[in-house]
Design a protein around this motif. Structure first.
Motif, mmCIF file in Angstrom:
data_model
loop_
_atom_site.group_PDB
_atom_site.id
_atom_site.type_symbol
_atom_site.label_atom_id
_atom_site.label_comp_id
_atom_site.label_asym_id
_atom_site.label_seq_id
_atom_site.Cartn_x
_atom_site.Cartn_y
_atom_site.Cartn_z
ATOM 1 N N THR A 36 0.846 -1.194 0.000
ATOM 2 C CA THR A 36 0.000 0.000 0.000
ATOM 3 C C THR A 36 0.883 1.247 0.000
ATOM 4 O O THR A 36 2.087 1.174 0.261
ATOM 5 C CB THR A 36 -0.935 0.054 1.231
ATOM 6 N N PHE A 37 0.247 2.384 -0.277
ATOM 7 C CA PHE A 37 0.942 3.668 -0.183
ATOM 8 C C PHE A 37 -0.048 4.714 0.318
ATOM 9 O O PHE A 37 -1.267 4.494 0.302
ATOM 10 C CB PHE A 37 1.539 4.079 -1.539
ATOM 11 N N LEU A 38 0.474 5.855 0.769
ATOM 12 C CA LEU A 38 -0.346 6.954 1.261
ATOM 13 C C LEU A 38 -0.400 8.051 0.212
ATOM 14 O O LEU A 38 0.617 8.453 -0.348
ATOM 15 C CB LEU A 38 0.210 7.514 2.572
ATOM 16 N N TYR A 39 -1.606 8.538 -0.023
ATOM 17 C CA TYR A 39 -1.829 9.584 -1.028
ATOM 18 C C TYR A 39 -2.525 10.764 -0.359
ATOM 19 O O TYR A 39 -3.572 10.608 0.272
ATOM 20 C CB TYR A 39 -2.681 9.019 -2.169
ATOM 21 N N PHE A 40 -1.949 11.962 -0.493
ATOM 22 C CA PHE A 40 -2.512 13.191 0.084
ATOM 23 C C PHE A 40 -3.308 13.918 -0.992
ATOM 24 O O PHE A 40 -2.759 14.338 -2.012
ATOM 25 C CB PHE A 40 -1.394 14.079 0.619
ATOM 26 N N ALA A 41 -4.622 14.031 -0.784
ATOM 27 C CA ALA A 41 -5.507 14.679 -1.756
ATOM 28 C C ALA A 41 -5.959 16.028 -1.222
ATOM 29 O O ALA A 41 -6.285 16.164 -0.037
ATOM 30 C CB ALA A 41 -6.715 13.797 -2.038
ATOM 31 N N TYR A 42 -6.020 17.015 -2.100
ATOM 32 C CA TYR A 42 -6.448 18.350 -1.696
ATOM 33 C C TYR A 42 -7.493 18.934 -2.641
ATOM 34 O O TYR A 42 -8.062 19.986 -2.368
ATOM 35 C CB TYR A 42 -5.230 19.285 -1.657
ATOM 36 N N GLY A 43 -7.735 18.273 -3.777
ATOM 37 C CA GLY A 43 -8.672 18.790 -4.770
ATOM 38 C C GLY A 43 -9.931 17.959 -4.842
ATOM 39 O O GLY A 43 -10.512 17.597 -3.814
#
Length: 369
Positions: A36-43
């Motif tokens: 797995t990986f971590l994804y930072f979403a802002y939109g």
């Protein structure tokens, strides 16, 4: 650009347990072994339903902020988005600013799909690793930054996808209403007003019991004040069986609350709820601060306050409202630590709230279908 910049102090609530951020180090073995990986979403990928269209493994991991960056909107090389017909979100370095977003945990099998969504191969966005901050730790996450950005405002539809007021599930994550400067004409012509509240009216269902026009406008803090509990002239509240909330001047302190936009037709009802004619509370105008601007709002301060601890039920309503609207987690922790009077008797108002909450949940389920 400030017209389109958003206010996002985020926490998870109700549909997403608050323990999510506290368990942010859980399942770290999955990341360590590369599954797995971590994804930072802002939109637009703040909205779960939007992200999961092409990335079904995405699950909320926590909420975090990216320091020294700001949110911007534009198009790669000025080529308008055919999908969104307007500017789309990106981030750019800006010392002292911050961008709030959601950290998603995703399977590596979705990485290619995510890159494709961001048009990485075409050079529209570049994937980068950023360190985002939670209240407990920093996290290294993947995110995307637009290349050759030419600024352009977003379409209403793109803005809508990022806006909690129109997506009830997203509002449960605590996303602040991003159109904080929208509908200002309503206030200018006197048809609406802004009301800032920090005690029990933080909870939408509580406020809307008697004031149906109330809608979340944004979250803001009142500087140089502190939260206090008591009763007018020491007369215990028959409704709450304990002290109720007020604010008092206290240099260096701050109180977080919600700004509600309300129709003028509800002003009399709001004054009546606060027992203004009886002299229990006085309406005052205060300047509250968001990350982009100050707002002049109506609020209420108790007269002749005699300090008294709140009932557990009253504090529960406050905490629920703080969670629902995404007040900063350290402030929520502060609220939870408040000592109560341990009253265990029945409170009719709680039955009213339970009915309103059930009704709200049923509406959420209908809207999500």
């Amino acid at each position: 650009m400030s017209l389109f910049h958003f206010l996002l102090f985020l926490v998870l609530i109700l549909l997403v347990p608050l323990s999510s951020e506290e368990s942010v180090m859980d399942n770290s073995s999955d990341r360590q072994n590369g599954s797995t990986f971590l994804y930072f979403a802002y939109g637009s990928n703040l909205l779960k339903e939007r992200l999961q269209l092409k990335n079904p493994s995405a699950t909320v991991y926590c909420v975090a902020k990216l320091k020294d960056y700001k949110l911007a909107f534009g198009n790669h090389k000025g080529l308008a988005s055919q999908r969104w017909h307007g500017g789309v979100g990106t981030i750019e370095h800006s010392p002292g600013d911050e961008v709030w977003g959601v950290v998603w945990r995703m399977n590596m099998s979705d990485l290619e799909s995510l890159d494709r969504q961001e048009n990485v191969k075409m050079g529209t966005y570049s994937p980068v690793e950023v360190n985002v901050a939670t209240s407990r730790q920093d996290l290294s996450c993947r995110t995307y930054i637009m290349n050759s950005c030419v600024y352009a405002p977003p379409s209403p539809q793109y803005l809508q996808v990022r806006s909690p007021a129109r997506f009830n599930k997203s509002q449960k994550y605590g996303f602040y209403q991003e159109s904080v400067m929208d509908n200002s004409s309503d206030r200018q012509n006197g048809s609406t007003f802004l009301y800032w509240q920090q005690p029990s009216n933080l909870l939408k269902e509580r406020l809307q019991l008697k004031n149906p026009s109330a809608t979340v406008y944004c979250v803001a803090k009142l500087k140089d004040y502190k939260l206090a509990f008591g009763n007018h002239k020491g007369l215990a509240s028959q409704r709450w069986h304990g002290g109720v909330g007020t604010i008092e001047h206290s240099p260096g302190d701050e109180v977080w609350g919600v700004v509600w936009r309300m129709n003028m037709s509800d002003l009399e009802s709001l004054d009546r709820q606060e027992n203004v004619k009886m002299g229990t509370y006085s309406p005052v105008e205060v300047n509250v601060a968001t990350s982009r601007q100050d707002l002049s709002c109506r609020t209420y301060i108790m007269n002749s306050c005699v300090y008294a601890p709140p009932s557990p039920q009253y504090l529960q309503v406050i905490v629920m409202g703080a969670e629902q609207n995404g007040l900063p987690e350290d402030y929520q922790d502060k609220l939870r630590s408040i000592q109560t009077n341990k009253y265990e008797g029945p409170l009719p108002v709680m039955k009213e709230l339970e009915k309103a909450l059930k009704k709200s949940k049923r509406k959420d389920r209908r809207d999500s279908v």
